[in-house]
Design a protein around this motif. Sequence first.
Motif, short mmCIF file in Angstrom:
data_model
loop_
_atom_site.label_atom_id
_atom_site.label_comp_id
_atom_site.label_asym_id
_atom_site.label_seq_id
_atom_site.Cartn_x
_atom_site.Cartn_y
_atom_site.Cartn_z
N SER A 66 47.70 38.40 38.24
CA SER A 66 47.16 38.97 37.00
C SER A 66 46.26 40.16 37.30
O SER A 66 46.37 41.22 36.67
CB SER A 66 46.38 37.89 36.24
OG SER A 66 45.60 38.46 35.21
N ASP A 67 45.39 40.01 38.28
CA ASP A 67 44.48 41.10 38.66
C ASP A 67 45.24 42.33 39.15
O ASP A 67 44.78 43.47 38.99
CB ASP A 67 43.53 40.65 39.77
CG ASP A 67 42.55 39.58 39.31
OD1 ASP A 67 42.39 39.40 38.09
OD2 ASP A 67 41.96 38.91 40.19
N ASN A 110 35.97 38.45 39.25
CA ASN A 110 37.36 38.09 39.56
C ASN A 110 37.51 37.68 41.02
O ASN A 110 38.45 36.97 41.39
CB ASN A 110 38.30 39.26 39.25
CG ASN A 110 37.99 40.48 40.09
OD1 ASN A 110 36.83 40.83 40.28
ND2 ASN A 110 39.03 41.14 40.60
N THR A 133 51.60 39.63 36.74
CA THR A 133 51.83 38.60 35.72
C THR A 133 50.91 38.85 34.52
O THR A 133 50.02 39.69 34.58
CB THR A 133 51.55 37.20 36.32
OG1 THR A 133 50.29 37.24 37.02
CG2 THR A 133 52.64 36.78 37.27
N PRO A 134 51.12 38.12 33.40
CA PRO A 134 50.27 38.32 32.22
C PRO A 134 48.79 38.18 32.54
O PRO A 134 48.40 37.45 33.45
CB PRO A 134 50.74 37.21 31.26
CG PRO A 134 52.15 36.94 31.66
CD PRO A 134 52.20 37.13 33.15
N GLU A 135 47.98 38.86 31.76
CA GLU A 135 46.54 38.87 32.00
C GLU A 135 45.94 37.49 31.83
O GLU A 135 46.20 36.78 30.85
CB GLU A 135 45.85 39.85 31.05
CG GLU A 135 44.35 39.93 31.28
CD GLU A 135 43.67 40.88 30.30
OE1 GLU A 135 42.43 40.95 30.33
OE2 GLU A 135 44.38 41.52 29.50
N TRP A 180 40.81 31.40 33.90
CA TRP A 180 41.11 30.95 35.27
C TRP A 180 40.15 29.85 35.70
O TRP A 180 40.56 28.82 36.25
CB TRP A 180 41.03 32.15 36.21
CG TRP A 180 41.16 31.81 37.66
CD1 TRP A 180 42.19 31.13 38.26
CD2 TRP A 180 40.25 32.15 38.70
NE1 TRP A 180 41.97 31.03 39.61
CE2 TRP A 180 40.79 31.64 39.91
CE3 TRP A 180 39.05 32.85 38.74
CZ2 TRP A 180 40.14 31.80 41.13
CZ3 TRP A 180 38.41 33.01 39.95
CH2 TRP A 180 38.96 32.49 41.13
N LYS A 207 46.41 34.15 39.42
CA LYS A 207 45.21 34.93 39.08
C LYS A 207 45.20 36.23 39.87
O LYS A 207 44.91 37.30 39.32
CB LYS A 207 43.94 34.13 39.39
CG LYS A 207 42.66 34.91 39.03
CD LYS A 207 42.60 35.23 37.55
CE LYS A 207 41.29 35.89 37.12
NZ LYS A 207 41.23 37.31 37.44
N SER A 227 42.10 35.91 31.93
CA SER A 227 40.67 36.24 32.04
C SER A 227 40.01 35.33 33.08
O SER A 227 40.53 34.28 33.44
CB SER A 227 39.97 36.07 30.69
OG SER A 227 39.88 34.68 30.35
N GLY A 283 48.26 43.22 38.09
CA GLY A 283 49.18 43.70 37.07
C GLY A 283 50.59 43.19 37.21
O GLY A 283 51.53 43.78 36.65
#
Length: 352
Positions: A296-297, A22, A301-303, A309, A293, A305, A299
């Motif tokens: 997302s990492d 990530n 916004t929506p996940e 990305w 991204k 992967s 927590g």
Amino acid sequence: MARHDLLAHPIEWIKGRGSSSNIAVSSRIRLARNLSKYPFTHRCSKEKLLAIAEEVKHVISESDILKNSDVVEMDVLDPLSRWILVERHLISPPFANGGLGRVVIIDPKGVVSIMVNEEDHLRIQVILAGLELNEVWRIAKKVEKVFEELGYAFDPDFGYLTACPTNVGTGMRASVMVHIPALEMSKQVVKLVNESNRIGLTVRGSYGEGSDVLGSLYQISNQITLGLSEEELVDKVSSAVSQVVAEEERARTVMKRKLGISLDDRVWRAFGILRYSRSIASREALELISLIKMGSDMGITPEISVEEWNNLVLGVQPNHVQMYAGKELSPEERDVFRATFLRERIKAIENR
């Protein structure tokens, strides 16, 4: 390789299967090698450039690990296809200009790519996702051995001889692409660059020397190739990147605590623009993709992967946009098509 095959060809690093992928997006080792019986490429005649290419093709045809690879003559590819390979980090920008005897070999998994008659006779590249330089080096050594029978230009005192003196010695560039938006936002990148230079490393844009930094993507690599073994160079870069990954994680934690709702707002605004925009340039798109991204990492916004990305980052590149569109586009048309591509992908992520 036809243009439509370029999109279908697997590219292993995109899948994101690697340590800390990530943040440490991909690990690459590039080996510069020359054949002792030929002059460097800039001194080669047309006949010798073609002879080098033919010798390399013959070795590949008899190699257990490379015989099923795609062997592509650059001058056969149209310009759009060449730049697709650049955007996927399979060839260098100068190599995309084509030229007599220039051939690229890409293995079936998209892990190994070999440029023939770039600055050096051979540029062997191995790329995997994540912080995996030791595994990349293991593979690179196997590929290098395939061509040993051609006779490498090697000096007992200086090591491997290369067209550019800065590559003499190991001929190795070990690099890791890192995604560090929090360090960038907290203005710690200058410190990172200075510290890297102090220990013999360099920090560049995602496409190497002279390239712009887009989407908070930086390439960290060794600066010297003489005086250290390949293993020492791999260890040095790996150790430095491990520290960068830890610093980025700390910066994200601090930023979330200090900025709170304002960080959430910035990330969600980025998500909204990508979800609903009707025209967007590649630079802005990459900046916003970087933000969501990170969100997302953390927590927010929506996940998303790592593979999703990576495909977003590639999908908004100018030549990938045109390949997905199936035709050449003007800059304005690219911006519109890019926005459509992003709306569809972000909607799918949102509705999962």
